[in-house]
Design a protein around this motif. Sequence first.
Motif, PDB file in Angstrom:
ATOM      1  N   PHE A 157       1.119   5.065   0.197  1.00  0.00           N
ATOM      2  CA  PHE A 157       0.353   6.247   0.590  1.00  0.00           C
ATOM      3  C   PHE A 157       0.965   7.482  -0.059  1.00  0.00           C
ATOM      4  O   PHE A 157       2.168   7.730   0.062  1.00  0.00           O
ATOM      5  CB  PHE A 157       0.331   6.386   2.109  1.00  0.00           C
ATOM      6  CG  PHE A 157      -0.754   5.572   2.754  1.00  0.00           C
ATOM      7  CD1 PHE A 157      -1.822   6.199   3.377  1.00  0.00           C
ATOM      8  CD2 PHE A 157      -0.720   4.186   2.724  1.00  0.00           C
ATOM      9  CE1 PHE A 157      -2.843   5.464   3.964  1.00  0.00           C
ATOM     10  CE2 PHE A 157      -1.734   3.439   3.314  1.00  0.00           C
ATOM     11  CZ  PHE A 157      -2.797   4.076   3.928  1.00  0.00           C
TER      12      PHE A 157
ATOM     13  N   ARG B 101      -5.741   1.675  -7.762  1.00  0.00           N
ATOM     14  CA  ARG B 101      -5.771   3.016  -7.190  1.00  0.00           C
ATOM     15  C   ARG B 101      -7.056   3.205  -6.395  1.00  0.00           C
ATOM     16  O   ARG B 101      -8.136   2.861  -6.880  1.00  0.00           O
ATOM     17  CB  ARG B 101      -5.701   4.093  -8.283  1.00  0.00           C
ATOM     18  CG  ARG B 101      -4.485   4.016  -9.169  1.00  0.00           C
ATOM     19  CD  ARG B 101      -4.346   5.271 -10.027  1.00  0.00           C
ATOM     20  NE  ARG B 101      -5.555   5.630 -10.737  1.00  0.00           N
ATOM     21  CZ  ARG B 101      -5.885   5.198 -11.947  1.00  0.00           C
ATOM     22  NH1 ARG B 101      -5.083   4.353 -12.576  1.00  0.00           N
ATOM     23  NH2 ARG B 101      -7.007   5.580 -12.531  1.00  0.00           N
ATOM     24  N   ARG B 102      -6.924   3.747  -5.190  1.00  0.00           N
ATOM     25  CA  ARG B 102      -8.113   4.060  -4.411  1.00  0.00           C
ATOM     26  C   ARG B 102      -7.834   5.245  -3.495  1.00  0.00           C
ATOM     27  O   ARG B 102      -6.684   5.572  -3.205  1.00  0.00           O
ATOM     28  CB  ARG B 102      -8.602   2.858  -3.621  1.00  0.00           C
ATOM     29  CG  ARG B 102      -7.704   2.345  -2.525  1.00  0.00           C
ATOM     30  CD  ARG B 102      -8.489   1.358  -1.675  1.00  0.00           C
ATOM     31  NE  ARG B 102      -7.710   0.824  -0.590  1.00  0.00           N
ATOM     32  CZ  ARG B 102      -7.177  -0.396  -0.569  1.00  0.00           C
ATOM     33  NH1 ARG B 102      -7.348  -1.203  -1.609  1.00  0.00           N
ATOM     34  NH2 ARG B 102      -6.491  -0.812   0.467  1.00  0.00           N
ATOM     35  N   ARG B 103      -8.914   5.856  -3.043  1.00  0.00           N
ATOM     36  CA  ARG B 103      -8.829   7.025  -2.175  1.00  0.00           C
ATOM     37  C   ARG B 103      -8.573   6.590  -0.727  1.00  0.00           C
ATOM     38  O   ARG B 103      -9.116   5.595  -0.255  1.00  0.00           O
ATOM     39  CB  ARG B 103     -10.138   7.815  -2.247  1.00  0.00           C
ATOM     40  CG  ARG B 103     -10.136   9.120  -1.478  1.00  0.00           C
ATOM     41  CD  ARG B 103     -11.534   9.714  -1.440  1.00  0.00           C
ATOM     42  NE  ARG B 103     -12.041  10.005  -2.762  1.00  0.00           N
ATOM     43  CZ  ARG B 103     -11.932  11.185  -3.368  1.00  0.00           C
ATOM     44  NH1 ARG B 103     -11.343  12.182  -2.744  1.00  0.00           N
ATOM     45  NH2 ARG B 103     -12.436  11.358  -4.582  1.00  0.00           N
ATOM     46  N   GLN B 104      -7.743   7.351  -0.034  1.00  0.00           N
ATOM     47  CA  GLN B 104      -7.569   7.127   1.394  1.00  0.00           C
ATOM     48  C   GLN B 104      -8.884   7.417   2.119  1.00  0.00           C
ATOM     49  O   GLN B 104      -9.578   8.375   1.795  1.00  0.00           O
ATOM     50  CB  GLN B 104      -6.467   8.020   1.950  1.00  0.00           C
ATOM     51  CG  GLN B 104      -5.085   7.730   1.386  1.00  0.00           C
ATOM     52  CD  GLN B 104      -4.029   8.674   1.923  1.00  0.00           C
ATOM     53  OE1 GLN B 104      -4.164   9.250   3.006  1.00  0.00           O
ATOM     54  NE2 GLN B 104      -2.959   8.861   1.162  1.00  0.00           N
ATOM     55  N   GLN B 105      -9.209   6.583   3.084  1.00  0.00           N
ATOM     56  CA  GLN B 105     -10.455   6.718   3.841  1.00  0.00           C
ATOM     57  C   GLN B 105     -10.143   6.905   5.319  1.00  0.00           C
ATOM     58  O   GLN B 105      -9.327   6.174   5.882  1.00  0.00           O
ATOM     59  CB  GLN B 105     -11.321   5.467   3.659  1.00  0.00           C
ATOM     60  CG  GLN B 105     -11.672   5.144   2.218  1.00  0.00           C
ATOM     61  CD  GLN B 105     -12.667   6.125   1.623  1.00  0.00           C
ATOM     62  OE1 GLN B 105     -13.409   6.788   2.342  1.00  0.00           O
ATOM     63  NE2 GLN B 105     -12.690   6.226   0.295  1.00  0.00           N
TER      64      GLN B 105
ATOM     65  N   LEU C 227       0.846  -1.187   0.000  1.00  0.00           N
ATOM     66  CA  LEU C 227       0.000   0.000   0.000  1.00  0.00           C
ATOM     67  C   LEU C 227       0.883   1.239   0.000  1.00  0.00           C
ATOM     68  O   LEU C 227       1.554   1.536   1.004  1.00  0.00           O
ATOM     69  CB  LEU C 227      -0.893   0.001   1.243  1.00  0.00           C
ATOM     70  CG  LEU C 227      -1.683  -1.284   1.505  1.00  0.00           C
ATOM     71  CD1 LEU C 227      -2.273  -1.270   2.907  1.00  0.00           C
ATOM     72  CD2 LEU C 227      -2.768  -1.457   0.463  1.00  0.00           C
TER      73      LEU C 227
ATOM     74  N   CYS D  65      -2.750   4.336  -2.502  1.00  0.00           N
ATOM     75  CA  CYS D  65      -3.755   4.921  -1.604  1.00  0.00           C
ATOM     76  C   CYS D  65      -3.555   6.428  -1.671  1.00  0.00           C
ATOM     77  O   CYS D  65      -2.609   6.968  -1.076  1.00  0.00           O
ATOM     78  CB  CYS D  65      -3.576   4.405  -0.187  1.00  0.00           C
ATOM     79  SG  CYS D  65      -3.774   2.611  -0.029  1.00  0.00           S
TER      80      CYS D  65
ATOM     81  N   ALA E 274      -7.052   1.005   5.238  1.00  0.00           N
ATOM     82  CA  ALA E 274      -6.387   0.365   4.097  1.00  0.00           C
ATOM     83  C   ALA E 274      -6.043  -1.085   4.403  1.00  0.00           C
ATOM     84  O   ALA E 274      -6.264  -1.983   3.570  1.00  0.00           O
ATOM     85  CB  ALA E 274      -5.133   1.152   3.725  1.00  0.00           C
TER      86      ALA E 274
ATOM     87  N   ARG F  10      -6.629   6.174   8.442  1.00  0.00           N
ATOM     88  CA  ARG F  10      -6.449   5.850   7.025  1.00  0.00           C
ATOM     89  C   ARG F  10      -5.633   4.574   6.844  1.00  0.00           C
ATOM     90  O   ARG F  10      -5.938   3.742   5.981  1.00  0.00           O
ATOM     91  CB  ARG F  10      -5.794   7.031   6.311  1.00  0.00           C
ATOM     92  CG  ARG F  10      -6.684   8.258   6.272  1.00  0.00           C
ATOM     93  CD  ARG F  10      -5.999   9.450   5.646  1.00  0.00           C
ATOM     94  NE  ARG F  10      -6.898  10.605   5.636  1.00  0.00           N
ATOM     95  CZ  ARG F  10      -7.019  11.455   4.632  1.00  0.00           C
ATOM     96  NH1 ARG F  10      -6.270  11.312   3.547  1.00  0.00           N
ATOM     97  NH2 ARG F  10      -7.855  12.462   4.695  1.00  0.00           N
TER      98      ARG F  10
ATOM     99  N   ASP G  61      -4.528  10.639  -1.807  1.00  0.00           N
ATOM    100  CA  ASP G  61      -5.250  11.733  -1.179  1.00  0.00           C
ATOM    101  C   ASP G  61      -5.076  12.965  -2.084  1.00  0.00           C
ATOM    102  O   ASP G  61      -3.945  13.380  -2.331  1.00  0.00           O
ATOM    103  CB  ASP G  61      -4.694  12.005   0.212  1.00  0.00           C
ATOM    104  CG  ASP G  61      -5.335  13.201   0.894  1.00  0.00           C
ATOM    105  OD1 ASP G  61      -6.518  13.465   0.634  1.00  0.00           O
ATOM    106  OD2 ASP G  61      -4.639  13.868   1.686  1.00  0.00           O
TER     107      ASP G  61
END
Length: 234
Positions: free
Chosen positions: A12, A80-84, A10, A60, A95, A91, A62
């Motif tokens: 970031f 690809r994905r957005r940090q949550q 992952l 991940c 992940a 976050r 932002d």
Amino acid sequence: MGQTPAPSLLLFARAPEPGRVKTRLSPALGAAGAARLYRAFLQDAARAYGPPAPWSAVLCADPDPHAPPFPALFRAPWRRRRQQGGDLGARLAAAFREEFSAGVWAAAAVGSDHPALPRRRLEEVFERLSAGVPAAVIPAADGGYCAIGLRREAPAQEVFRDIPWSSPDVLDATVTRLSGAAAEVAVLAPSFDVDRPEDLATLRADIQSRDPAAADFPRATAAVLRDLAGEISS
């Protein structure tokens, strides 16, 4: 029986916008120069940590993983994905939770503040996890860590709770939390982040010690550092 999913890496990262990233480098490089250098960090990370690899690579991002330059730098099979979540701890926990819910046996999170971190160092993290150690970390010289890996049975939701982020106590607090959960931690050889102007000299020296022909040589970062040095001296 189905095949066990590969572990996940992952990465970031933040959008390389002037004034939003690497702000502590701005006194030395200017806001635009700091963002340009950070974009090179991302470019090198995409190449060094992406396929072919023994892990599934996940960006991940932002704030938006589909905004430039992410799609151009992190092409499939990168995911690809957005940090949550709120703070960094939430976050990270989110992940890891998403990967473990998909059935992976282990995952490691790595930041994008250290473009010279060789790929081999991340392989060491997964080797320790594969040997049965629940957690492995690569410390950073500033008291944080460059990467942290967890096996699925590690207490991922507790590891990152109430950590004093952006302080010299991040590593110690994380190791203490893992130890309190009876999880063994492999603390590997340290590396460094590039956050402050004085870190640039460390970065340059590290790059000069590396083999330019190596697949994970941070060539984009090296090129930008040369360009910025010329602009500053002119």
